[in-house]
Structure formats: C-alpha cells, structure tokens
Design an enzyme around this catalytic site. Sequence first.
Site, PDB file in Angstrom:
ATOM      1  N   ARG A 148      12.471  -0.192  -0.707  1.00 37.02           N
ATOM      2  CA  ARG A 148      13.334   0.602   0.162  1.00 37.02           C
ATOM      3  C   ARG A 148      13.062   0.272   1.627  1.00 37.02           C
ATOM      4  O   ARG A 148      13.024   1.141   2.495  1.00 37.02           O
ATOM      5  CB  ARG A 148      13.137   2.092  -0.129  1.00 37.02           C
ATOM      6  CG  ARG A 148      13.574   2.432  -1.553  1.00 37.02           C
ATOM      7  CD  ARG A 148      13.551   3.911  -1.846  1.00 37.02           C
ATOM      8  NE  ARG A 148      12.230   4.471  -1.957  1.00 37.02           N
ATOM      9  CZ  ARG A 148      11.455   4.376  -3.038  1.00 37.02           C
ATOM     10  NH1 ARG A 148      11.866   3.699  -4.092  1.00 37.02           N
ATOM     11  NH2 ARG A 148      10.258   4.945  -3.072  1.00 37.02           N
ATOM     12  N   ASP A 191       2.884   8.706 -12.428  1.00 35.96           N
ATOM     13  CA  ASP A 191       3.619   8.787 -11.165  1.00 35.96           C
ATOM     14  C   ASP A 191       5.127   8.612 -11.318  1.00 35.96           C
ATOM     15  O   ASP A 191       5.880   9.001 -10.425  1.00 35.96           O
ATOM     16  CB  ASP A 191       3.101   7.730 -10.187  1.00 35.96           C
ATOM     17  CG  ASP A 191       1.643   7.948  -9.809  1.00 35.96           C
ATOM     18  OD1 ASP A 191       1.145   9.063 -10.026  1.00 35.96           O
ATOM     19  OD2 ASP A 191       1.015   6.996  -9.312  1.00 35.96           O
ATOM     20  N   TRP A 221       0.385  12.946  -2.107  1.00 35.33           N
ATOM     21  CA  TRP A 221       0.192  11.575  -1.664  1.00 35.33           C
ATOM     22  C   TRP A 221      -1.188  11.480  -1.046  1.00 35.33           C
ATOM     23  O   TRP A 221      -1.575  12.356  -0.251  1.00 35.33           O
ATOM     24  CB  TRP A 221       1.251  11.166  -0.647  1.00 35.33           C
ATOM     25  CG  TRP A 221       2.623  11.137  -1.220  1.00 35.33           C
ATOM     26  CD1 TRP A 221       3.597  12.076  -1.037  1.00 35.33           C
ATOM     27  CD2 TRP A 221       3.185  10.120  -2.052  1.00 35.33           C
ATOM     28  NE1 TRP A 221       4.735  11.703  -1.688  1.00 35.33           N
ATOM     29  CE2 TRP A 221       4.514  10.494  -2.331  1.00 35.33           C
ATOM     30  CE3 TRP A 221       2.707   8.925  -2.582  1.00 35.33           C
ATOM     31  CZ2 TRP A 221       5.353   9.722  -3.131  1.00 35.33           C
ATOM     32  CZ3 TRP A 221       3.545   8.164  -3.371  1.00 35.33           C
ATOM     33  CH2 TRP A 221       4.844   8.560  -3.624  1.00 35.33           C
ATOM     34  N   SER A 260      -1.880  12.324  -7.468  1.00 37.69           N
ATOM     35  CA  SER A 260      -2.033  11.190  -6.565  1.00 37.69           C
ATOM     36  C   SER A 260      -1.030  11.200  -5.412  1.00 37.69           C
ATOM     37  O   SER A 260      -1.117  10.361  -4.519  1.00 37.69           O
ATOM     38  CB  SER A 260      -1.893   9.875  -7.341  1.00 37.69           C
ATOM     39  OG  SER A 260      -0.622   9.797  -7.952  1.00 37.69           O
ATOM     40  N   LEU A 283       9.665   1.780  -8.222  1.00 36.42           N
ATOM     41  CA  LEU A 283       9.234   0.387  -8.019  1.00 36.42           C
ATOM     42  C   LEU A 283      10.272  -0.461  -7.287  1.00 36.42           C
ATOM     43  O   LEU A 283      10.247  -1.690  -7.377  1.00 36.42           O
ATOM     44  CB  LEU A 283       8.862  -0.279  -9.355  1.00 36.42           C
ATOM     45  CG  LEU A 283       7.706   0.357 -10.120  1.00 36.42           C
ATOM     46  CD1 LEU A 283       7.446  -0.396 -11.417  1.00 36.42           C
ATOM     47  CD2 LEU A 283       6.438   0.396  -9.265  1.00 36.42           C
ATOM     48  N   ARG A 313       6.942  -4.890  -0.888  1.00 36.99           N
ATOM     49  CA  ARG A 313       7.848  -5.074  -2.025  1.00 36.99           C
ATOM     50  C   ARG A 313       9.039  -5.951  -1.663  1.00 36.99           C
ATOM     51  O   ARG A 313       9.512  -6.744  -2.486  1.00 36.99           O
ATOM     52  CB  ARG A 313       8.348  -3.715  -2.519  1.00 36.99           C
ATOM     53  CG  ARG A 313       7.310  -2.888  -3.259  1.00 36.99           C
ATOM     54  CD  ARG A 313       7.929  -1.588  -3.733  1.00 36.99           C
ATOM     55  NE  ARG A 313       6.948  -0.685  -4.341  1.00 36.99           N
ATOM     56  CZ  ARG A 313       7.238   0.506  -4.849  1.00 36.99           C
ATOM     57  NH1 ARG A 313       8.494   0.948  -4.811  1.00 36.99           N
ATOM     58  NH2 ARG A 313       6.279   1.266  -5.381  1.00 36.99           N
ATOM     59  N   GLU A 358      16.580 -28.814   7.222  1.00 40.32           N
ATOM     60  CA  GLU A 358      16.858 -30.059   7.921  1.00 40.32           C
ATOM     61  C   GLU A 358      18.357 -30.296   8.067  1.00 40.32           C
ATOM     62  O   GLU A 358      18.835 -30.723   9.127  1.00 40.32           O
ATOM     63  CB  GLU A 358      16.237 -31.248   7.163  1.00 40.32           C
ATOM     64  CG  GLU A 358      14.732 -31.151   6.965  1.00 40.32           C
ATOM     65  CD  GLU A 358      14.351 -30.563   5.622  1.00 40.32           C
ATOM     66  OE1 GLU A 358      13.477 -31.149   4.957  1.00 40.32           O
ATOM     67  OE2 GLU A 358      14.932 -29.515   5.252  1.00 40.32           O
TER      68      GLU A 358
END
Length: 379
Positions: free
Chosen positions: A217, A210, A180, A178, A214, A194, A62
């Site tokens: 990017r 893995d 990918w 895992s 974290l 993220r 405002e």
Amino acid sequence: MEASGQIGRHAAHGDHMHRALALARRGLGRTAPNPMVGAVVVRGGRIVGEGYHHRAGQPHAEVLALRQAGPRARGATLYVTLEPCNHDGRTPPCCDAILASGIARVVAADRDPNPVTDGRGFARLRRSRVRLVTGVLAREARDLNAPFHKAMRAGLPWVVAKIGQSVDGKIATRTGQSRWITSAAARRLGHQWRSRVDAVLVGVNTVLQDDPRLSARAGRPPAGRPMKIIVDSRLRTPVTARCLSRQSPAPTLIATTVRPSARQRDAFARRGAELLTLPARRGRVPLRRLCRVLVKRGLQSLLIEGGGEVLAGALAERLVDRVVWCIAPLIIGGRGAPSAVGGEGIPALARAVRLADMRVSRLGPDLVVDARVMYPGSR
C-alpha cells in the site's frame, strides 16, 4: 582500447555514470526478471540523450538514450550501468542499436551475469572497434542489481528480512497480541519494501494470528506484484484468509509438504491461490528449494516478514542477505512470548550470524537497523 580498474581514468567518467545509476533506480521494483539499467549519451561534455529500462518487454535503457540523442549519438560516448546485451529476447540486441548509431565509445559499470550475455556484449563491441571502458562505479552498479546478480549466479532470490520487535526482541505478547508493536512510520517502511520486491513471504502462524493482506500500500508495484508466499507445512491456511482473494492485485502461493485433495485445490483456486507441494525437510517446507522455484518463476527478490520460525529457518539455510530490523521502545517480556528469531538457536557464538555495513536510524519512536548479513566462514 579497453581500460579496467584504472582509478584515474574512471574518476573522469564518474559524474555521467552517477547520472546513469540515478536513472536506473527509477525502475526499482518494476523491471524483474530484468535488471535495472540506466544509460546516458554524452557528446562534447554534454548529455544529449538518456533513458532507463522501465519494465520487462519494453525498450532497454541504451535504446531509449540513443533514440533521444538521434544523430548526435554519432561519435559520442554511451555510459551504461550494465553490459549491453547481444542476443534477441523480447527486444532486439542493444549492441545492434549501439553500432547502428555510430557511438564511438562505451563506458560500462558492470558485466552482465546472465549466461546469455556475460561478456558477449563487450566482445561484440571490441570486434566492431568501439572503444570500451569497463568497471566504472562497478560496486554501486552491482549493489543496485543485487537481486538480479544473485538469481543469475546462485539461482536464488535476494532476500530481505523485515522485522518489527520490542527492544527485548519480542514480536508478540504471550497471548499472541502483536498489533501494533512498532509505529505507523515503521509500518509504512514495510509497505515501501513490499513495493520494491517481487514477493512477500510469511509463515502460516502469521496468517493465523494476524490475518495480514500482504499487499503493498505504497509506491506503484507492477501488476501481479508482490506475489504472496505462505509457508504452511501442514496446510492450515484458512480459505477465508484476507490475503487470499481474487480481487487482490497479486496471486498467492502456498508452499506445503502435504498432498492436498482435489477439493482443497479447488477451494484455494477459487480464492486465487496456488498450492505447491514440496518434499519435507525435517518436517518443514524446504526453504532453499522453495526459493529456487521462485527464481525459475522470475521472482528475484523476496521480503520475509515473519514469523520467528520461518526467519530462523531462512537464516539456517543461509538465504537472508539483508535485515531491516525495526525496534520499538517497548519491553514485553515473557518466556512464552515469541521472539523475532525462533528455532533451536546456535550452540556456540562462533556460529552466530553477524551483521556488516550496519546503519542505525530513527523512524518516529522506533530504531531501524539496516545491515548486510554475514554467515560464519563468509567474508
């Protein structure tokens, strides 16, 4: 005069409020613990000033819109996506600026759920004989600030669960591989999420298998965001984990149920990580209690990225509000291969967690299911 819920009147204000909401979205991922807010000053049917809240501690939407409007604000209408505040915080009350500007009418989308405001701003404007219209595009405004509303009303963060799985529901092979399962496009989506949230949470098994960084990017998250949360009941996180680094732009919090030694605390502190000991719930970190701690620290939105046991626990404690499920065109199979949701499972379909407002889209070779979570008994 105040109007609320009158569709005909509200329709006339829709275009300007849509513009205010578009401005508010520019603050996505940057305003916590404050909400995203946009404002537009309209005089004679033309926009003469606009602004949005950039980040906590900086001027509110405002104020920025009124500054741009200058003397043209006198007798004009202010469109704002959230009730103007009437209390001193890191910035002066917005109501002071509105009254000083000579604004004749305020059109607001939604009431501020923060207990220090929650109707007080509207009451001050009414007492000062500023015409007030409320409830214009209220649902859109509330959805935009879902994390803020949940933190204020429930003392819990708004939680998104992002999962990458095969078409048969596996998040790794039976040997733990895992990388990918989903495509590069799906991974980019994860980084975009993220950059929008205050914190990213994973279980210790994800760290051990893995070793993720974290970090976000993508986008431009503010300094210190997203905070990295590791749920680690038995404190098995290695001090060499990639997500622990003083060079990392965001801190790490490891939630555990054991009392670490001074030596352990020092070792993790040297890596920029804090240890938080919570009383065990069935041998595990109590996620709801952890979430309340996060909100008290100003973290209002949380992205859970795995693994299956952590996600099962979050669903069991009714913490997850939204899922973003990336499904790869792979079949992995195997009784020993971990599934996207672990835990004991439900005994009857009547107790299943259901999805609402579901949107399904293609992202490269993958399918993405984006939906709101509905728990048994909820509407």
